[in-house]
Design a protein around this motif. Structure first.
Motif, PDB file in Angstrom:
ATOM      1  N   UNK A  17       0.815  -1.209   0.000  1.00 13.10           N
ATOM      2  CA  UNK A  17       0.000   0.000   0.000  1.00 13.10           C
ATOM      3  C   UNK A  17       0.853   1.265   0.000  1.00 13.10           C
ATOM      4  N   UNK A  18       1.933   1.258   0.755  1.00 10.55           N
ATOM      5  CA  UNK A  18       2.808   2.431   0.821  1.00 10.55           C
ATOM      6  C   UNK A  18       3.662   2.533  -0.437  1.00 10.55           C
ATOM      7  N   UNK A  19       4.221   1.422  -0.907  1.00 12.33           N
ATOM      8  CA  UNK A  19       5.068   1.426  -2.101  1.00 12.33           C
ATOM      9  C   UNK A  19       4.302   1.956  -3.309  1.00 12.33           C
ATOM     10  N   UNK A  20       3.049   1.605  -3.407  1.00 12.32           N
ATOM     11  CA  UNK A  20       2.217   2.019  -4.542  1.00 12.32           C
ATOM     12  C   UNK A  20       2.100   3.547  -4.634  1.00 12.32           C
TER      13      UNK A  20
ATOM     14  N   UNK B  48      -3.016   7.867   5.342  1.00 13.50           N
ATOM     15  CA  UNK B  48      -4.369   8.395   5.213  1.00 13.50           C
ATOM     16  C   UNK B  48      -5.288   7.315   4.637  1.00 13.50           C
ATOM     17  N   UNK B  49      -6.543   7.672   4.402  1.00 14.04           N
ATOM     18  CA  UNK B  49      -7.528   6.684   3.949  1.00 14.04           C
ATOM     19  C   UNK B  49      -7.248   6.164   2.549  1.00 14.04           C
ATOM     20  N   UNK B  50      -6.387   6.834   1.799  1.00 14.32           N
ATOM     21  CA  UNK B  50      -6.021   6.371   0.463  1.00 14.32           C
ATOM     22  C   UNK B  50      -4.694   5.621   0.459  1.00 14.32           C
ATOM     23  N   UNK B  51      -4.162   5.337   1.636  1.00 13.63           N
ATOM     24  CA  UNK B  51      -2.935   4.559   1.748  1.00 13.63           C
ATOM     25  C   UNK B  51      -1.653   5.349   1.633  1.00 13.63           C
TER      26      UNK B  51
END
Length: 193
Positions: free
Chosen positions: A114-117, A141-144
């Motif tokens: 999620x963070x790498x994306x 946040x809610x969008x990662x």
């Protein structure tokens, strides 16, 4: 736990954090080469005094800790502040102390999909409460998107970049945590507030 920030609030938080990091962290930018690749060593708080990072409390002209990374990269931690909303914000300066432009290692983003994306960041940073045996990861946040400095890939020789990372706050009884960032040495730092 998910925190929702509007784009305007997030930009304001980043601007405030960058300004605070620049104001506190610009002083004390010294360094030397060599021994960049010893990840299990504790970071020294000050080359001049060689003292433990936690003893630097109250000295605004000195970083709380200085962590060595690869290719001449240094991370100077300027403040670790407990915020009213149940967060801990780590502010610092990332510096290229080497003679050439440094490519920021992708490992700093961590290994969570999620963070790498969401691109390059300091999303791999963690705080560890050794007494409570708990590890705290960078908030998102809610969008990662990680609540940390993002969008950088290189740093020119001698250049600095104000950085921040935000974590869930450990219990108020916890006053010291271990700060870890992939490819950098680790350090014990004191939490203010």
């Amino acid at each position: 736990m998910s925190i929702r920030f509007t784009a305007k609030a997030r930009k304001g938080m980043v601007a405030l954090t960058v300004a605070a990091g620049l104001a506190v962290g610009v002083a004390g930018c010294g360094g030397s080469g060599g021994d960049d690749k010893k990840p299990d060593r504790s970071a020294s708080a000050s080359r001049a005094s060689g003292s433990d990072p936690s003893t630097q409390e109250g000295q605004s002209d000195q970083p709380l800790a200085e962590l060595k990374g690869s290719d001449g990269l240094l991370l100077q931690i300027a403040s670790v502040q407990r915020d009213a909303g149940g967060f801990v914000t780590v502010n610092g300066i990332l510096k290229n102390d080497g003679a050439q432009t440094a490519v920021i290692p992708s490992a700093l983003s961590g290994n969570e999909t999620e963070i790498i994306r969401n691109g390059r960041s300091l999303g791999g940073a963690t705080l560890v409460d050794p007494q409570g045996k708990k590890r705290y990861y960078v908030l998102r946040d809610t969008e990662g998107r990680p609540l940390t400095t993002t969008g950088f890939s290189t740093l020119k020789a001698g250049a600095t970049l104000a950085v921040f990372m935000q974590f869930p706050a450990p219990p108020t009884s916890v006053t010291e945590v271990d700060f870890q960032l992939p490819t950098f040495t680790s350090a014990t730092i004191k939490v203010s507030g």
